[in-house]
Write a protein that holds these residues in place. Structure first.
Motif, mmCIF file in Angstrom:
data_model
loop_
_atom_site.group_PDB
_atom_site.id
_atom_site.type_symbol
_atom_site.label_atom_id
_atom_site.label_comp_id
_atom_site.label_asym_id
_atom_site.label_seq_id
_atom_site.Cartn_x
_atom_site.Cartn_y
_atom_site.Cartn_z
ATOM 1 N N ASP A 12 58.981 23.863 67.579
ATOM 2 C CA ASP A 12 57.631 23.864 68.143
ATOM 3 C C ASP A 12 57.660 24.280 69.611
ATOM 4 O O ASP A 12 56.814 25.060 70.062
ATOM 5 C CB ASP A 12 56.985 22.484 68.013
ATOM 6 C CG ASP A 12 56.579 22.160 66.584
ATOM 7 O OD1 ASP A 12 56.515 23.098 65.759
ATOM 8 O OD2 ASP A 12 56.327 20.967 66.301
ATOM 9 N N LEU A 13 58.615 23.781 70.355
ATOM 10 C CA LEU A 13 58.751 24.128 71.768
ATOM 11 C C LEU A 13 59.047 25.616 71.943
ATOM 12 O O LEU A 13 58.453 26.288 72.788
ATOM 13 C CB LEU A 13 59.858 23.279 72.410
ATOM 14 C CG LEU A 13 60.109 23.517 73.899
ATOM 15 C CD1 LEU A 13 58.872 23.176 74.709
ATOM 16 C CD2 LEU A 13 61.297 22.701 74.357
ATOM 17 N N ILE A 14 59.937 26.142 71.124
ATOM 18 C CA ILE A 14 60.273 27.570 71.183
ATOM 19 C C ILE A 14 59.047 28.418 70.843
ATOM 20 O O ILE A 14 58.779 29.428 71.490
ATOM 21 C CB ILE A 14 61.462 27.879 70.251
ATOM 22 C CG1 ILE A 14 62.744 27.262 70.823
ATOM 23 C CG2 ILE A 14 61.626 29.379 70.056
ATOM 24 C CD1 ILE A 14 63.921 27.315 69.872
ATOM 25 N N ALA A 15 58.278 28.002 69.848
ATOM 26 C CA ALA A 15 57.071 28.745 69.466
ATOM 27 C C ALA A 15 56.059 28.773 70.605
ATOM 28 O O ALA A 15 55.459 29.807 70.895
ATOM 29 C CB ALA A 15 56.460 28.134 68.212
ATOM 30 N N VAL A 16 55.870 27.646 71.274
ATOM 31 C CA VAL A 16 54.930 27.586 72.397
ATOM 32 C C VAL A 16 55.408 28.472 73.545
ATOM 33 O O VAL A 16 54.619 29.192 74.163
ATOM 34 C CB VAL A 16 54.741 26.121 72.861
ATOM 35 C CG1 VAL A 16 53.995 26.058 74.179
ATOM 36 C CG2 VAL A 16 54.012 25.319 71.792
ATOM 37 N N LEU A 17 56.703 28.440 73.838
ATOM 38 C CA LEU A 17 57.238 29.284 74.911
ATOM 39 C C LEU A 17 57.094 30.773 74.583
ATOM 40 O O LEU A 17 56.776 31.570 75.465
ATOM 41 C CB LEU A 17 58.695 28.930 75.180
ATOM 42 C CG LEU A 17 58.935 27.587 75.858
ATOM 43 C CD1 LEU A 17 60.429 27.284 75.943
ATOM 44 C CD2 LEU A 17 58.318 27.571 77.241
ATOM 45 N N LEU A 18 57.322 31.143 73.335
ATOM 46 C CA LEU A 18 57.151 32.541 72.935
ATOM 47 C C LEU A 18 55.692 32.983 73.041
ATOM 48 O O LEU A 18 55.411 34.105 73.467
ATOM 49 C CB LEU A 18 57.683 32.764 71.523
ATOM 50 C CG LEU A 18 59.209 32.744 71.377
ATOM 51 C CD1 LEU A 18 59.598 32.843 69.911
ATOM 52 C CD2 LEU A 18 59.837 33.870 72.174
ATOM 53 N N MET A 19 54.788 32.113 72.658
ATOM 54 C CA MET A 19 53.359 32.437 72.775
ATOM 55 C C MET A 19 52.964 32.597 74.238
ATOM 56 O O MET A 19 52.208 33.500 74.588
ATOM 57 C CB MET A 19 52.512 31.346 72.116
ATOM 58 C CG MET A 19 52.697 31.226 70.637
ATOM 59 S SD MET A 19 51.725 32.371 69.707
ATOM 60 C CE MET A 19 50.120 31.668 69.910
ATOM 61 N N ALA A 20 53.482 31.727 75.105
ATOM 62 C CA ALA A 20 53.180 31.831 76.534
ATOM 63 C C ALA A 20 53.752 33.124 77.120
ATOM 64 O O ALA A 20 53.095 33.803 77.910
ATOM 65 C CB ALA A 20 53.739 30.613 77.278
ATOM 66 N N ALA A 21 54.960 33.474 76.715
ATOM 67 C CA ALA A 21 55.567 34.715 77.200
ATOM 68 C C ALA A 21 54.775 35.929 76.723
ATOM 69 O O ALA A 21 54.550 36.874 77.487
ATOM 70 C CB ALA A 21 57.017 34.803 76.726
ATOM 71 N N ALA A 22 54.316 35.904 75.480
ATOM 72 C CA ALA A 22 53.510 37.011 74.960
ATOM 73 C C ALA A 22 52.183 37.120 75.703
ATOM 74 O O ALA A 22 51.723 38.222 76.026
ATOM 75 C CB ALA A 22 53.273 36.828 73.464
ATOM 76 N N ALA A 23 51.568 35.989 76.012
ATOM 77 C CA ALA A 23 50.310 36.003 76.754
ATOM 78 C C ALA A 23 50.504 36.571 78.160
ATOM 79 O O ALA A 23 49.690 37.362 78.640
ATOM 80 C CB ALA A 23 49.730 34.588 76.824
ATOM 81 N N LEU A 24 51.580 36.178 78.825
ATOM 82 C CA LEU A 24 51.858 36.716 80.160
ATOM 83 C C LEU A 24 52.139 38.216 80.109
ATOM 84 O O LEU A 24 51.694 38.968 80.975
ATOM 85 C CB LEU A 24 53.039 35.977 80.794
ATOM 86 C CG LEU A 24 52.755 34.569 81.282
ATOM 87 C CD1 LEU A 24 54.034 33.883 81.740
ATOM 88 C CD2 LEU A 24 51.746 34.595 82.411
ATOM 89 N N LEU A 25 52.867 38.637 79.105
ATOM 90 C CA LEU A 25 53.164 40.059 78.953
ATOM 91 C C LEU A 25 51.881 40.864 78.758
ATOM 92 O O LEU A 25 51.694 41.907 79.375
ATOM 93 C CB LEU A 25 54.110 40.268 77.772
ATOM 94 C CG LEU A 25 54.540 41.706 77.501
ATOM 95 C CD1 LEU A 25 55.380 42.227 78.661
ATOM 96 C CD2 LEU A 25 55.317 41.780 76.214
ATOM 97 N N LEU A 26 50.990 40.366 77.924
ATOM 98 C CA LEU A 26 49.716 41.050 77.721
ATOM 99 C C LEU A 26 48.867 41.039 78.982
ATOM 100 O O LEU A 26 48.233 42.036 79.334
ATOM 101 C CB LEU A 26 48.946 40.401 76.571
ATOM 102 C CG LEU A 26 49.462 40.691 75.183
ATOM 103 C CD1 LEU A 26 48.700 39.855 74.158
ATOM 104 C CD2 LEU A 26 49.335 42.160 74.861
ATOM 105 N N PHE A 27 48.847 39.906 79.682
ATOM 106 C CA PHE A 27 48.038 39.785 80.891
ATOM 107 C C PHE A 27 48.501 40.766 81.958
ATOM 108 O O PHE A 27 47.704 41.472 82.564
ATOM 109 C CB PHE A 27 48.106 38.349 81.422
ATOM 110 C CG PHE A 27 47.328 38.152 82.689
ATOM 111 C CD1 PHE A 27 45.946 38.100 82.665
ATOM 112 C CD2 PHE A 27 47.983 38.029 83.899
ATOM 113 C CE1 PHE A 27 45.234 37.928 83.834
ATOM 114 C CE2 PHE A 27 47.284 37.851 85.071
ATOM 115 C CZ PHE A 27 45.889 37.794 85.041
#
Length: 104
Positions: A12-27
């Motif tokens: 779950d922690l890894i999934a949240v970190l990956l989602m945050a990284a993807a959001a930052l990359l898109l931003f």
């Protein structure tokens, strides 16, 4: 806490970190997007000295020693640039009779 529960927590922690990284990359990736109309307008006014176009768009200008790179891949030599005052919104792109470009 069992081993299976710990593994689920880490996943779950890894999934949240990956989602945050993807959001930052898109931003941060969206910041460098340019509107194709900007480069088309620049090319048109350079081909037709003394013309002016009004468009709505966005681009990024990267200044180097011998000119300016626009984010759409177009390079403008320093001696062909009169001024670049705006990089987004309602843009007035024009050229003078001696083929110097201005973006306001």
């Amino acid at each position: 806490m069992s081993l299976q529960a710990m593994i689920e927590e880490y996943l779950d922690l890894i999934a949240v970190l990956l989602m945050a990284a993807a959001a930052l990359l898109l931003f941060f990736g969206v910041e460098h997007v340019s509107t194709p109309a900007v480069c088309q307008a620049v090319r048109l006014v350079l081909e037709n000295p003394g013309s002016e176009l009004r468009i709505f768009g966005k681009f990024r200008a990267e200044y180097v020693s011998d000119g300016v790179y626009l984010s759409c891949g177009l390079f403008l030599p320093r001696d062909r640039i009169l001024s670049i005052e705006k990089t987004q919104g309602h843009l007035i792109i024009g050229s003078t009779a001696d083929k110097k470009i201005y973006i306001r």
